[in-house]
Motif scaffolding. Structure first.
Motif, PDB file in Angstrom:
ATOM      1  N   LEU A  51     112.385 -50.750  56.224  1.00 49.06           N
ATOM      2  CA  LEU A  51     112.591 -51.167  57.591  1.00 49.06           C
ATOM      3  C   LEU A  51     112.882 -52.403  57.740  1.00 49.06           C
ATOM      4  O   LEU A  51     113.765 -52.793  58.564  1.00 49.06           O
ATOM      5  CB  LEU A  51     111.489 -50.946  58.414  1.00 49.06           C
ATOM      6  N   ALA A  52     112.843 -53.441  56.754  1.00 52.70           N
ATOM      7  CA  ALA A  52     113.299 -54.716  56.786  1.00 52.70           C
ATOM      8  C   ALA A  52     114.604 -54.898  56.824  1.00 52.70           C
ATOM      9  O   ALA A  52     115.313 -55.790  57.010  1.00 52.70           O
ATOM     10  CB  ALA A  52     112.749 -55.663  55.953  1.00 52.70           C
ATOM     11  N   ALA A  53     115.459 -53.734  56.135  1.00 57.41           N
ATOM     12  CA  ALA A  53     116.708 -53.613  56.061  1.00 57.41           C
ATOM     13  C   ALA A  53     117.457 -52.917  57.022  1.00 57.41           C
ATOM     14  O   ALA A  53     118.584 -53.384  57.558  1.00 57.41           O
ATOM     15  CB  ALA A  53     117.058 -53.064  54.809  1.00 57.41           C
ATOM     16  N   VAL A  54     116.826 -52.108  57.830  1.00 54.05           N
ATOM     17  CA  VAL A  54     117.660 -51.304  58.808  1.00 54.05           C
ATOM     18  C   VAL A  54     117.207 -51.801  60.224  1.00 54.05           C
ATOM     19  O   VAL A  54     118.006 -51.358  61.215  1.00 54.05           O
ATOM     20  CB  VAL A  54     117.542 -49.708  58.548  1.00 54.05           C
ATOM     21  N   GLY A  55     116.177 -52.386  60.364  1.00 56.00           N
ATOM     22  CA  GLY A  55     115.529 -52.981  61.616  1.00 56.00           C
ATOM     23  C   GLY A  55     115.163 -51.593  62.404  1.00 56.00           C
ATOM     24  O   GLY A  55     114.824 -50.574  61.997  1.00 56.00           O
ATOM     25  N   ARG A  58     109.714 -51.190  65.976  1.00 58.32           N
ATOM     26  CA  ARG A  58     109.046 -52.358  66.859  1.00 58.32           C
ATOM     27  C   ARG A  58     107.666 -52.432  66.572  1.00 58.32           C
ATOM     28  O   ARG A  58     106.970 -53.333  66.831  1.00 58.32           O
ATOM     29  CB  ARG A  58     109.468 -52.022  68.356  1.00 58.32           C
ATOM     30  N   THR A  73     105.485 -60.601  52.538  1.00 52.47           N
ATOM     31  CA  THR A  73     106.460 -61.672  52.848  1.00 52.47           C
ATOM     32  C   THR A  73     107.248 -61.098  53.861  1.00 52.47           C
ATOM     33  O   THR A  73     107.697 -61.843  54.835  1.00 52.47           O
ATOM     34  CB  THR A  73     107.049 -62.238  51.535  1.00 52.47           C
ATOM     35  N   LEU A  74     107.935 -60.177  53.921  1.00 54.90           N
ATOM     36  CA  LEU A  74     108.840 -59.438  54.811  1.00 54.90           C
ATOM     37  C   LEU A  74     108.099 -59.301  56.250  1.00 54.90           C
ATOM     38  O   LEU A  74     108.512 -59.733  57.113  1.00 54.90           O
ATOM     39  CB  LEU A  74     109.415 -58.058  54.293  1.00 54.90           C
ATOM     40  N   GLU A  77     108.066 -62.460  57.912  1.00 57.46           N
ATOM     41  CA  GLU A  77     109.230 -63.003  58.252  1.00 57.46           C
ATOM     42  C   GLU A  77     109.638 -62.398  59.600  1.00 57.46           C
ATOM     43  O   GLU A  77     110.663 -62.400  59.865  1.00 57.46           O
ATOM     44  CB  GLU A  77     110.311 -63.024  57.286  1.00 57.46           C
ATOM     45  N   TRP A  78     108.690 -61.528  60.114  1.00 54.21           N
ATOM     46  CA  TRP A  78     109.281 -60.524  61.037  1.00 54.21           C
ATOM     47  C   TRP A  78     108.339 -60.612  62.271  1.00 54.21           C
ATOM     48  O   TRP A  78     107.534 -60.001  62.587  1.00 54.21           O
ATOM     49  CB  TRP A  78     108.996 -59.117  60.651  1.00 54.21           C
TER      50      TRP A  78
END
Lengths: 377, 224
Positions: A51-55, A58, A73-74, A77-78
C-alpha cells in the motif's frame, strides 16, 4: 466506503501488490468512495509495504498483525493514513506488533482495541461480543471506518472569474450526507482557504479534510499567479499593485461558494495565511456573509479601511509567531480593539510561518476547526 | 544571467520531471540542482540564489518534484503514499544526470544539490550516475532512505536550520556529524522558520549581514 480484505499467505511482494491494485481498482471502478483495507496476521507486513507503494488506501484495519520495523517506519511516514489495531492480549505473538503499528501512526483517529480470550484475526468477529458498555467488534470497526473515511469526500474541481480577469482554480469539498457522524441536514456553512505566497492550495490538504468532516463546505483555491491560477501570469512576475488586488480573488471565491445550493451563503468563514490573510481581509470588507476570519501569521493592516473592518465586529482568530514582533504587536493591537466576543489571539513560540505551524503545532488545525464551528455555524 | 529555458526529462521510473535551467554566459565551472519542499514549487528559491550561483559560473537547474507544480500529474503530492514520496529521489538523480549530461560542459563530480525540508531526505538518498559533489540542506528532514546512506558520507554538507524546528535540528545535526568532510558546516539560527522562507525572514531581521543566499553561494563556490 469500500473495503478490501486481505488475509492468508502474503505470497511474493509483487504478487500481493498486484492483488491489492486489482482489488482497489475494482472498488474504485464501482464508484465505492474512499478505500479502506482490512488485513490480518502475516499478510499485514506485506500489505503495508504494498500500500505504501500504490497509495489509494485511506484507512487500515490490522487484525492480530505481524508487522516488521520497515512497515512500521512506513506507517510513521504516512500521517494521512488512519490505523485501527485489533488484537487479543493473550495472543502474545501478535500483541506487540499490533500495538507497535498503532503507536507508529501519527493520525489523530488511529486507535487500538485489545480484547481478552477472543481469538485471532477475523475469528475475533465471532467471539468479540457486545457488552452493556461496548458494541461488538464488527460494529466498532464499522463506526471507526465511517469516521476515518468521512473526510475523504471527492473534491470537485471548480474555476471562476475575478472582476479583473483572473481565472481562479480550486477544489470544492462538500460534506457527505447520511447518518451520524454526518453533518446535520440543510445547506452547510462554508469556508474559503487562501494559502501563502510561496505555496498553493496543497498546504490545506489536512485542514480542508478536517473542516469537511466537521460539516463545512470548503473551497480551497490557488489565488492569482499560484498553482493552477496562472491565466494572466505567475505571481512573482506581477507588480505589487497586481498582487495587492488579489482581494478580488477572495471576493470571487466567497461569491462562488455562496452561490452553491449546498452552501448557506449567509454563513461563510475564511482562513488566510500570510499574503492569503491580506487577501482574505481585503475581500471580506463590508461583506456581511463573512462571519469569521482566521489570519495565520504575517498579517498587518494595509490601511485604515482594513483596521476599521477588523475592529468593527467581525470575529477574528489571530495566530502569530512570537519571533515576528512587529506582526505580533500589530495583531495584538487589533485584537485589543476588537469588540467581537469570540475574537481570539494565539501566539506560538519561534518564527515559523503559516503552514509550518501546522507541523510544529498539530493541535492548531483542529483548534481552527473548533473556532470556525463556534463562530460560523 | 543567460536564460536556458524550460526542460523536461524522465526519472528512472518514467515519471516526467519539469524544470528550468539557466547557464552563465561564459564557461561553466559547476552545477547546482535546486529541489523545493513538498509545500513549495521550483520558484521557492527565488531569483537571488540562482543569480548568485550563475555569477559564480554555475549552471542551475530548478525542478518541480513529482506531484508538485508542472510535475503534478498523475498523483498530486498530498495524495501520495510513503514510497511514492521517497521516489522524489529518482527525480533528483535524474536532475543531476541531466545537468551533468555529455553536452553540459560540467566536469564529473561538480554538481551540488540544494534541498529544503522534506525534499532533503530524497535528495540525500538519490543515486545519480554522476556523483553529487556537495549537499546544502535547509531545514532538512531525513527519511529512512537518507539514513541508509549516511554511513561513510564523504561529501561536504552545509546544513542550515532554525532552533524552533526541532525535528530538523536533530536531523541536520545527525547529517553534519555523519559527514567526514572538514568543509562541512552547521549553521543554527533562531526564530527564522523553515526552509527557503528563512531567506526573507533572515534578511528582514539581519539587514546588515550577508543574506542566506549569499552564504550558500559562497560556501558552494568554496567547495566546488
Amino acid at each position: 466506503m469500500a473495503v478490501a480484505v486481505l488475509d492468508g499467505d502474503p505470497g511474493d511482494p509483487d504478487g500481493l501488490r498486484a492483488r491489492i491494485d486489482e482489488a482497489l481498482d475494482g472498488l474504485a471502478a464501482a464508484g465505492a468512495g474512499p478505500l479502506a483495507v482490512v488485513a490480518e496476521g502475516e499478510v499485514v507486513d506485506a500489505a503495508v509495504r504494498a500500500l505504501a507503494a500504490v497509495g489509494r488506501a485511506r484507512a487500515l484495519v490490522l487484525l492480530s498483525a505481524v508487522v516488521g520495523e520497515g512497515a512500521r517506519t512506513l506507517i510513521g511516514e504516512w500521517p494521512e493514513l488512519a490505523v485501527l489495531g485489533v488484537v487479543d492480549s493473550l495472543d502474545r505473538d501478535r500483541v506487540g506488533d499490533t500495538v507497535a503499528a498503532y503507536l507508529a501512526s501519527g493520525h489523530a483517529h488511529s486507535d487500538l482495541h485489545v480484547g481478552e480470550g477472543v481469538g485471532s484475526g477475523s475469528a475475533m468477529f465471532g467471539s468479540w461480543s457486545a457488552t452493556p458498555d461496548a458494541p461488538a467488534l464488527d460494529a466498532l470497526v464499522e463506526t471507526w471506518l465511517a469516521t476515518a473515511l468521512a473526510p475523504w469526500v471527492e473534491a470537485e474541481p471548480v474555476s471562476f472569474q475575478t472582476v479583473d480577469g483572473w481565472r481562479i482554480s480550486g477544489d470544492l469539498l462538500l460534506p457527505a450526507p447520511g447518518p451520524a457522524p454526518g453533518p446535520p441536514p440543510g445547506p452547510a456553512p462554508g469556508v474559503v482557504l487562501l494559502h501563502s505566497g510561496r505555496s498553493d492550495r496543497d498546504i490545506f490538504s489536512r485542514l480542508s479534510r478536517l473542516l469537511v468532516a466537521a460539516g463545512f463546505a470548503v473551497l480551497n483555491v490557488d489565488w492569482r499567479g499560484r498553482g493552477r491560477s496562472t491565466n494572466l501570469g505567475t505571481y512573482f512576475e506581477l507588480t505589487s499593485e497586481q498582487r495587492a488586488a488579489a482581494g478580488h480573488d477572495a471576493r470571487a471565491a466567497i461569491d462562488h461558494l455562496a452561490s452553491r445550493p449546498e452552501v448557506d451563503g449567509a454563513r461563510i468563514g475564511l482562513v488566510g495565511v500570510v499574503h492569503g490573510a491580506e487577501y482574505a481581509v481585503r475581500g471580506s470588507i463590508g461583506d456581511e456573509r463573512v462571519r469569521g476570519l482566521v489570519l495565520l501569521t504575517g498579517y498587518r493592516p494595509a490601511d485604515e479601511a482594513e483596521s476599521e473592518y477588523l475592529t468593527s465586529g467581525v470575529e477574528v482568530l489571530y495566530v502569530s509567531s512570537a519571533a515576528h514582533r512587529p506582526i505580533t504587536e500589530a495583531m495584538r493591537e487589533l485584537y485589543d480593539r476588537s469588540p467581537g466576543r469570540r475574537t481570539r489571539m494565539i501566539v506560538v513560540p519561534g518564527g515559523a510561518i503559516g503552514y509550518q505551524l501546522f507541523e510544529l503545532q498539530p493541535w492548531l488545525e483542529p483548534a481552527i476547526v473548533s473556532w470556525l464551528d463556534e463562530v460560523v455555524r | 544571467m543567460t536564460a536556458g529555458g524550460a526542460v523536461t526529462f524522465a526519472a528512472a521510473d518514467g515519471t516526467p520531471v519539469h524544470g528550468d535551467v539557466v547557464r552563465p554566459e561564459g564557461a561553466v565551472r559547476a552545477g547546482a540542482v535546486l529541489v523545493h519542499a513538498s509545500k513549495h514549487e521550483r520558484d521557492a528559491y527565488g531569483v537571488s540564489l540562482p543569480q548568485l550561483l550563475v555569477d559564480d559560473g554555475f549552471a542551475v537547474l530548478r525542478i518541480d518534484v513529482r506531484g508538485r507544480g508542472e510535475s503534478r500529474e498523475p498523483v498530486p503530492f498530498p495524495l501520495m503514499a510513503p514510497l511514492q514520496r521517497r521516489a522524489v529521489a529518482l527525480d533528483v538523480a535524474a536532475a543531476v544526470d541531466f545537468l551533468a549530461g555529455p553536452d553540459a560542459g560540467i566536469a564529473a563530480g561538480s554538481v551540488a544539490v540544494v534541498s529544503e525540508q522534506d525534499s532533503s531526505g530524497p535528495a540525500l538518498a538519490a543515486r545519480p550516475g554522476h556523483p553529487v559533489a556537495a549537499h546544502v540542506v535547509i531545514s532538512g528532514r531525513l527519511d529512512a532512505g537518507a539514513r541508509e546512506g549516511l554511513d561513510g558520507l564523504a561529501v561536504p554538507v552545509l546544513a542550515l536550520v532554525s532552533t524552533e524546528d526541532r525535528r530538523a535540528v536533530g536531523d541536520v545535526t545527525e547529517l553534519y556529524l555523519a559527514s567526514g568532510d572538514e568543509r562541512s558546516r552547521l549553521r543554527v539560527v533562531r526564530g527564522m522558520g523553515f526552509g527557503t522562507t528563512m531567506f526573507s525572514a533572515w534578511q528582514f531581521a539581519h539587514p546588515s549581514e550577508p543574506t542566506m543566499e549569499e552564504s550558500i553561494a559562497a560556501w558552494l563556490t568554496g567547495v566546488l
